[in-house]
Design a protein around this motif. Structure first.
Motif, short mmCIF file in Angstrom:
data_model
loop_
_atom_site.label_atom_id
_atom_site.label_comp_id
_atom_site.label_asym_id
_atom_site.label_seq_id
_atom_site.Cartn_x
_atom_site.Cartn_y
_atom_site.Cartn_z
N LEU A 1 0.34 3.29 8.12
CA LEU A 1 0.80 2.66 9.35
C LEU A 1 -0.14 2.69 10.68
N ALA A 2 -0.90 4.03 10.71
CA ALA A 2 -1.77 4.16 11.76
C ALA A 2 -2.90 3.08 11.60
N GLY A 3 -3.24 2.42 10.43
CA GLY A 3 -3.96 1.50 10.44
C GLY A 3 -3.66 0.12 10.40
N HIS B 1 -8.88 1.16 3.78
CA HIS B 1 -8.67 0.14 4.61
C HIS B 1 -9.20 0.51 5.92
N THR B 2 -9.42 -0.39 6.80
CA THR B 2 -10.02 -0.58 7.98
C THR B 2 -9.11 -0.24 9.07
N ALA C 1 0.84 -1.00 0.11
CA ALA C 1 -0.15 -0.11 -0.01
C ALA C 1 0.86 1.40 -0.04
N ILE C 2 1.83 1.31 0.82
CA ILE C 2 2.84 2.41 0.89
C ILE C 2 3.40 2.75 -0.49
N ASP C 3 4.02 1.74 -1.14
CA ASP C 3 4.80 1.66 -2.51
C ASP C 3 3.67 2.19 -3.45
N PRO D 1 -10.08 6.41 3.89
CA PRO D 1 -9.10 6.55 2.93
C PRO D 1 -7.62 7.10 3.70
N SER D 2 -6.44 6.38 3.17
CA SER D 2 -5.29 6.87 3.63
C SER D 2 -4.53 7.56 2.47
#
Length: 431
Positions: A171-173, A148-149, A134-136, A163-164
């Protein structure tokens, strides 16, 4: 009665197939369902797909599960679109262009590994591979955001899907959330942005999203990647409350609640407003509390392994004698690539050095995930209990359930049927 029902299902499962490798075709049967009928039949998973239909919203019911709700005046009115999108009612595998394992579903590649970023690996549920993907995708601008949840900031025991847009939000999720979630409930909101996003959800969420894509072309255009994880079922909100009770912590004292993460498998942590923590190991929280509070539909689920995702991850447990030991270690993910799109994505991450992976033989998966191996094998026997109890059956097609039943011990199957029959929920339920 239960034996008769089991025999009906088992015998039909053992009838010889004319074609062992059928070319599956997607077909929507003409059946008019209502959300109330799905809930009343104990087939609802709480994914939230139906909340994109007129007048439907998601709420926690009296049993602590997410369920659709409509105004009284609209209740029981059939909704033509519901049969096409409801993954609680129907799960149909129509993939013909990939190798298919009877237990583990479509497989192109199997790996074990982890994120090479120490923080991502530590914060994730296992090796941090899903979080790293997800980060990439965000940082490479392949997508605009990630759906994501994560923990509800206003209710620490609960979940919220949102949404992030950056590494910090992802990372918070990170970390598993063993509580009800409805990640598809606001799908129309995300689609109306016109932007691309990656979706991370439970296997049943991805099934529903794939089904929705058949009637909404925006999904294939705007959701290039659908990611999932192995799921053993969704516990009620009362599961988390039961964990707090064992920890001797009042819900009103909790400022933050983590089901796991910060290590592998990580501790369940209840953080109080004064900063103090109460903890419980993973095997105790999941094994003795949360897993005993699952919704019924999860107990007859044929897809706990994310068969419809592009890439699915799970805990690559170490262990011996066929059972994981759950000892604390550096996180390691089991990674199954199911589509060519997922294969290209993971190859790109490996090339960039974002993840480190080692190949795994398919036969080794069951050593890491014995529960998932047995769960799919037991599905037809458990459906026999529904037949005996005169309950509505879900529609499962082309998932190789017959082949698995044929190869399973009849006494073991009967035990599963009897156990399910004894635990059939009352009708009509709110569950």
């Amino acid at each position: 009665m239960v034996i008769v029902g089991w025999i009906i299902v088992a015998c039909s499962a053992r009838w010889p197939r004319r074609n062992k490798s059928p070319r599956y075709r997607y077909k929507v049967e003409v059946k008019m369902l209502s959300v109330e009928e799905v809930v009343r039949s104990n087939l609802c998973l709480g994914c939230g797909a139906c909340a994109n239909l007129p007048e439907v919203t998601m709420k926690l019911n009296e049993r602590g599960f997410a369920r659709p709700s409509r105004p009284q005046v609209a209740q029981s009115a059939p909704q033509p679109e519901l049969e096409a999108i409801c993954s609680g009612y129907s799960v149909e595998q129509d993939a013909v262009d990939r190798p298919y394992d009877d237990v583990w579903g479509p497989i192109l590649d199997i790996w074990t590994g982890n994120s090479t970023d120490a923080e991502v690996r530590y914060r994730g549920s296992s090796g941090g591979v899903l979080s790293q993907i997800a980060i990439d995708l965000i940082e490479s601008k392949a997508v605009d955001f990630v759906v994501h949840t994560q923990a509800d900031p206003d209710e620490p025991l609960g979940n919220v899907t949102s949404p992030s847009f950056d590494r910090k939000g992802i990372l918070a999720g990170a970390g598993s959330r063993y509580a009800p979630s409805s990640p598809l409930a606001k799908l129309n909101v995300y689609l109306e942005t016109g932007k691309k996003f990656v979706f991370i959800g439970k296997p049943c969420d991805v099934v529903a999203l794939r089904r929705m894509a058949r009637i909404d072309p925006r999904i294939d255009l705007q959701v290039p990647y659908m990611l999932s994880f192995f799921c053993a079922g969704v516990p009620s909100r009362f599961g988390a409350l039961a964990v707090l009770k064992k920890l001797e912590v009042e819900a009103a004292e909790v400022s933050k609640f983590e089901f796991r993460g910060r290590g592998w498998p990580g501790l369940t942590r209840a953080t109080r407003f004064d900063g103090s923590e109460a903890t419980m190991d993973y095997n105790s929280s999941w094994g003795t509390v949360l897993s005993r509070n699952l919704q019924f539909r999860c107990k007859i689920c044929p897809d706990g392994t994310g068969e419809f995702a592009d890439i699915v991850c799970a805990d690559a447990w170490y262990g011996k004698d066929g059972y994981p030991d759950f000892a604390e270690r550096d996180g390691r993910s089991l990674v199954i690539v199911r589509t060519a799109r997922g294969q290209a994505l993971l190859a790109d991450l490996t090339h960039k050095g974002r993840v480190e992976l080692e190949p795994l033989r398919v036969g080794e998966i069951e050593l890491m995930q014995p529960y998932q191996r047995d769960r799919k094998r037991a599905v037809l026997a458990r459906l026999g209990a529904l037949v005996a109890g005169r309950r509505k059956l879900p529609n499962y097609r082309n998932l190789r359930l017959s082949a698995l039943t044929w190869r399973s011990n009849p006494l073991w199957l009967l035990k599963n049927a009897l156990g399910t029959f004894r635990r059939l929920p009352s009708t009509p339920p709110g569950s």
